[in-house]
Write a protein that holds these residues in place. Structure first.
Motif, mmCIF file in Angstrom:
data_model
loop_
_atom_site.group_PDB
_atom_site.id
_atom_site.type_symbol
_atom_site.label_atom_id
_atom_site.label_comp_id
_atom_site.label_asym_id
_atom_site.label_seq_id
_atom_site.Cartn_x
_atom_site.Cartn_y
_atom_site.Cartn_z
ATOM 1 N N PRO A 172 -0.767 -5.592 86.510
ATOM 2 C CA PRO A 172 -2.089 -6.425 86.275
ATOM 3 C C PRO A 172 -2.166 -6.453 84.803
ATOM 4 O O PRO A 172 -2.680 -7.600 84.409
ATOM 5 C CB PRO A 172 -2.941 -5.499 86.934
ATOM 6 N N LEU A 173 -1.828 -5.489 84.193
ATOM 7 C CA LEU A 173 -2.116 -5.536 82.383
ATOM 8 C C LEU A 173 -1.120 -6.766 82.168
ATOM 9 O O LEU A 173 -1.735 -7.417 81.192
ATOM 10 C CB LEU A 173 -1.510 -4.184 81.880
ATOM 11 N N TYR A 174 0.188 -6.693 82.500
ATOM 12 C CA TYR A 174 1.024 -7.986 81.997
ATOM 13 C C TYR A 174 0.714 -9.028 82.358
ATOM 14 O O TYR A 174 1.033 -10.077 81.730
ATOM 15 C CB TYR A 174 2.531 -7.383 82.354
ATOM 16 N N LEU A 222 -3.703 -1.608 71.613
ATOM 17 C CA LEU A 222 -3.561 -1.000 73.051
ATOM 18 C C LEU A 222 -2.164 -0.034 73.259
ATOM 19 O O LEU A 222 -1.147 -0.676 72.900
ATOM 20 C CB LEU A 222 -3.592 -1.917 74.130
ATOM 21 N N ALA A 223 -2.345 1.148 73.257
ATOM 22 C CA ALA A 223 -1.305 2.025 73.534
ATOM 23 C C ALA A 223 -1.198 2.447 74.977
ATOM 24 O O ALA A 223 -1.993 2.932 75.540
ATOM 25 C CB ALA A 223 -1.514 3.406 72.439
ATOM 26 N N GLU A 224 0.057 1.767 75.465
ATOM 27 C CA GLU A 224 0.562 2.227 76.806
ATOM 28 C C GLU A 224 1.288 3.587 77.122
ATOM 29 O O GLU A 224 2.398 3.619 75.818
ATOM 30 C CB GLU A 224 1.271 1.067 77.444
ATOM 31 N N VAL A 225 1.180 4.442 77.669
ATOM 32 C CA VAL A 225 2.049 5.531 77.873
ATOM 33 C C VAL A 225 3.542 5.533 78.170
ATOM 34 O O VAL A 225 4.397 6.091 77.741
ATOM 35 C CB VAL A 225 1.183 6.489 78.825
ATOM 36 N N THR A 226 3.731 4.258 78.879
ATOM 37 C CA THR A 226 5.263 3.937 79.102
ATOM 38 C C THR A 226 5.055 2.529 79.441
ATOM 39 O O THR A 226 3.977 1.970 79.818
ATOM 40 C CB THR A 226 5.732 4.765 80.277
ATOM 41 N N HIS A 227 6.341 1.826 79.472
ATOM 42 C CA HIS A 227 6.273 0.338 79.929
ATOM 43 C C HIS A 227 6.929 0.236 81.294
ATOM 44 O O HIS A 227 7.976 0.500 81.522
ATOM 45 C CB HIS A 227 7.123 -0.364 78.813
ATOM 46 N N SER A 228 5.869 -0.188 82.093
ATOM 47 C CA SER A 228 6.399 -0.007 83.633
ATOM 48 C C SER A 228 5.647 -0.942 84.448
ATOM 49 O O SER A 228 4.558 -1.546 84.265
ATOM 50 C CB SER A 228 5.654 1.257 84.039
ATOM 51 N N ILE A 229 6.771 -1.618 85.335
ATOM 52 C CA ILE A 229 6.271 -2.537 86.400
ATOM 53 C C ILE A 229 4.793 -1.898 87.147
ATOM 54 O O ILE A 229 3.936 -2.879 87.617
ATOM 55 C CB ILE A 229 7.295 -2.761 87.516
ATOM 56 N N LEU A 258 -3.791 3.564 77.497
ATOM 57 C CA LEU A 258 -3.650 3.341 78.902
ATOM 58 C C LEU A 258 -2.652 4.453 79.273
ATOM 59 O O LEU A 258 -1.584 4.632 78.762
ATOM 60 C CB LEU A 258 -2.920 2.016 79.405
ATOM 61 N N VAL A 259 -3.512 5.628 79.776
ATOM 62 C CA VAL A 259 -2.697 6.751 80.239
ATOM 63 C C VAL A 259 -3.543 7.264 81.513
ATOM 64 O O VAL A 259 -4.582 6.930 81.688
ATOM 65 C CB VAL A 259 -2.842 7.668 78.836
ATOM 66 N N GLY A 260 -2.616 8.255 81.863
ATOM 67 C CA GLY A 260 -3.380 9.192 83.003
ATOM 68 C C GLY A 260 -4.872 10.020 82.655
ATOM 69 O O GLY A 260 -5.037 10.443 81.609
ATOM 70 N N SER A 261 -5.791 10.018 83.633
ATOM 71 C CA SER A 261 -7.026 10.423 83.293
ATOM 72 C C SER A 261 -7.016 11.905 83.105
ATOM 73 O O SER A 261 -8.168 12.242 82.239
ATOM 74 C CB SER A 261 -8.154 10.149 84.365
ATOM 75 N N GLU A 262 -5.756 12.633 83.569
ATOM 76 C CA GLU A 262 -6.036 14.019 83.088
ATOM 77 C C GLU A 262 -6.147 14.309 81.570
ATOM 78 O O GLU A 262 -6.492 15.279 81.261
ATOM 79 C CB GLU A 262 -4.731 14.605 83.857
ATOM 80 N N THR A 263 -5.410 13.342 80.976
ATOM 81 C CA THR A 263 -5.552 13.581 79.538
ATOM 82 C C THR A 263 -6.814 13.770 79.038
ATOM 83 O O THR A 263 -6.948 14.433 77.836
ATOM 84 C CB THR A 263 -4.624 12.501 78.871
ATOM 85 N N VAL A 304 -4.738 -8.806 72.049
ATOM 86 C CA VAL A 304 -4.237 -7.455 72.561
ATOM 87 C C VAL A 304 -2.845 -7.214 71.946
ATOM 88 O O VAL A 304 -1.880 -7.652 72.496
ATOM 89 C CB VAL A 304 -4.203 -7.189 74.040
ATOM 90 N N GLU A 305 -2.919 -6.250 71.083
ATOM 91 C CA GLU A 305 -1.408 -5.736 70.371
ATOM 92 C C GLU A 305 -1.008 -4.635 71.191
ATOM 93 O O GLU A 305 -1.596 -3.486 71.000
ATOM 94 C CB GLU A 305 -1.740 -5.416 68.944
ATOM 95 N N LEU A 306 0.077 -4.784 71.871
ATOM 96 C CA LEU A 306 0.719 -3.858 72.751
ATOM 97 C C LEU A 306 1.571 -2.743 72.310
ATOM 98 O O LEU A 306 2.715 -3.506 71.729
ATOM 99 C CB LEU A 306 0.987 -4.245 74.242
ATOM 100 N N THR A 307 1.450 -1.638 72.288
ATOM 101 C CA THR A 307 2.285 -0.849 71.958
ATOM 102 C C THR A 307 2.815 0.349 72.899
ATOM 103 O O THR A 307 1.901 0.890 73.392
ATOM 104 C CB THR A 307 2.043 0.036 70.398
ATOM 105 N N THR A 308 3.976 0.638 73.162
ATOM 106 C CA THR A 308 4.300 1.600 73.949
ATOM 107 C C THR A 308 4.646 2.976 73.373
ATOM 108 O O THR A 308 5.464 2.942 72.282
ATOM 109 C CB THR A 308 5.745 1.503 74.720
ATOM 110 N N THR A 309 3.802 4.092 73.493
ATOM 111 C CA THR A 309 3.686 5.371 72.753
ATOM 112 C C THR A 309 4.683 6.347 73.497
ATOM 113 O O THR A 309 4.557 7.380 72.584
ATOM 114 C CB THR A 309 2.272 5.665 72.683
ATOM 115 N N ALA A 310 5.037 6.214 74.625
ATOM 116 C CA ALA A 310 6.095 7.093 75.326
ATOM 117 C C ALA A 310 5.602 8.546 75.265
ATOM 118 O O ALA A 310 6.256 9.485 74.619
ATOM 119 C CB ALA A 310 7.374 7.136 74.464
ATOM 120 N N GLY A 311 4.835 8.695 76.281
ATOM 121 C CA GLY A 311 4.128 10.129 76.444
ATOM 122 C C GLY A 311 2.807 10.256 76.392
ATOM 123 O O GLY A 311 2.060 9.567 75.513
#
Length: 329
Positions: A42-44, A31-38, A83-88, A59-66
């Motif tokens: 629910p994910l955490y 799983l790639a998350e766009v940023t690591h955020s509070i 895990l990213v914004g739907s606009e992408t 689940v192997e979580l990686t923060t991909t920053a952007g």
């Protein structure tokens, strides 16, 4: 004959533990998350409460920053789920992808940024922003598009009525404001609450409350991955739904305690404050279903910002069947 029977029984006993191990082996999801955020609490919670493991997933979580890097990871098979914004997903579709990114579960349903003022306002009115210097977010990203959408809805043309600064990298926007640049800034948590606690700024409005429901961050996967891994994606979505329900039913303090290991350098009180703020404005989706109204609201915001390549039908880039199935049980 007895000798062969004995050998058979011994071999059977030896293979049983191996079979059990294989049955108990967790299936990995990258799983790639766009940023690591509070904002993604629910994910955490799903990780800390073992909801993924209950479904047989690792689940192997990686923060991909952007957003760009996150989608690159997904499309190049560096990640199974993003895990990213739907606009992408709309941007990728507009580029003619033959294997589009499909939104299958929603995590947050509002914008997660706040308007922070350098000076304390006893009673804030949006007109106070006129002729001010405003530190905005990156052009084309959801924070910027939602920010402009909200400003326009409140009678402010961000390009005419403000000195709008958008050429500062996301990671440096807060530092620029702290260093004295700008009268107002659009900030994510926990930075907004930290600035308020330290007296560097004052939260005067929520862009999430002003903009309405929108699929701000969703889980998506390539269409080919969904086709081949329906059962795995269903288990993943079920774990997310369990976490969403747990967050819905518990208070901010308990939620904060459950995810503190994800934010070891953040004051626990700040984590609790942020979660409470997001809960109050219903930023955390209570189920993973991304409905058509939210999808259209997203496209309206993108269109208003001049960033929508073309309108896409909800059914083209959103799969609600899995989310609906796990939510109905």
């Amino acid at each position: 004959m007895k000798k062969w029977m004995l050998i058979f029984v011994v071999l059977l006993l030896l293979t049983l533990p191996l079979t059990a191990c294989n049955q108990n082996e967790l299936q990995k999801i990258r799983l790639a998350e766009v940023t690591h955020s509070i904002f993604y609490a629910p994910l955490y919670v799903a990780l800390s409460k073992g909801f993924f493991k209950e479904e047989g997933l690792d689940v192997e979580l990686t923060t991909t920053a952007g957003g760009d890097k996150t989608m690159t990871a997904l499309l190049s098979d560096g990640a199974d789920v993003a895990l990213v914004g739907s606009e992408t997903s709309i941007y990728v579709h507009a580029q003619g992808s033959k294997d589009p990114a499909i939104n299958f579960a929603q995590l947050t349903q509002t914008d997660g940024t706040f308007l922070v003022s350098r000076e304390k306002a006893e009673q804030f009115e949006w007109d106070q922003l006129k002729d001010s210097t405003f530190l905005g977010q990156r052009k084309g990203g959801m924070p910027q598009m939602v920010g402009e959408f909200v400003l326009k809805n409140n009678g402010i043309d961000p390009h005419e009525d403000l000195n709008l600064i958008q050429n500062i990298d996301f990671a440096n926007v807060a530092n620029a404001f702290a260093s004295g640049t700008g009268d107002y800034v659009q900030l994510f948590e926990p930075t907004a609450s930290i600035f308020e606690k330290e007296g560097r700024g004052h939260i005067v409005a929520s862009f999430g409350s002003e903009s309405g429901r929108v699929p701000y961050t969703t889980f998506m996967a390539k269409e080919s991955y969904l086709d081949k891994n329906q059962d795995t994606v269903k288990k993943f979505t079920k774990a997310i739904y369990k976490a969403q329900q747990w967050v819905e039913e518990n208070n901010a303090k308990d939620i904060a305690t459950s995810i503190l290991e994800q934010f070891p350098d953040t004051d626990p009180e700040i984590v609790e404050t942020v979660i409470d703020r997001y809960k109050q404005q219903e930023s955390f989706a209570s189920d993973p279903i991304l409905d058509e109204e939210e999808w259209n609201n997203l496209q309206d915001i993108m269109e208003e910002a001049g960033e929508l390549p073309e309108r896409i039908d909800h059914s083209s880039l959103v799969n609600t069947s899995i989310a609906e199935e796990v939510s109905s049980k």
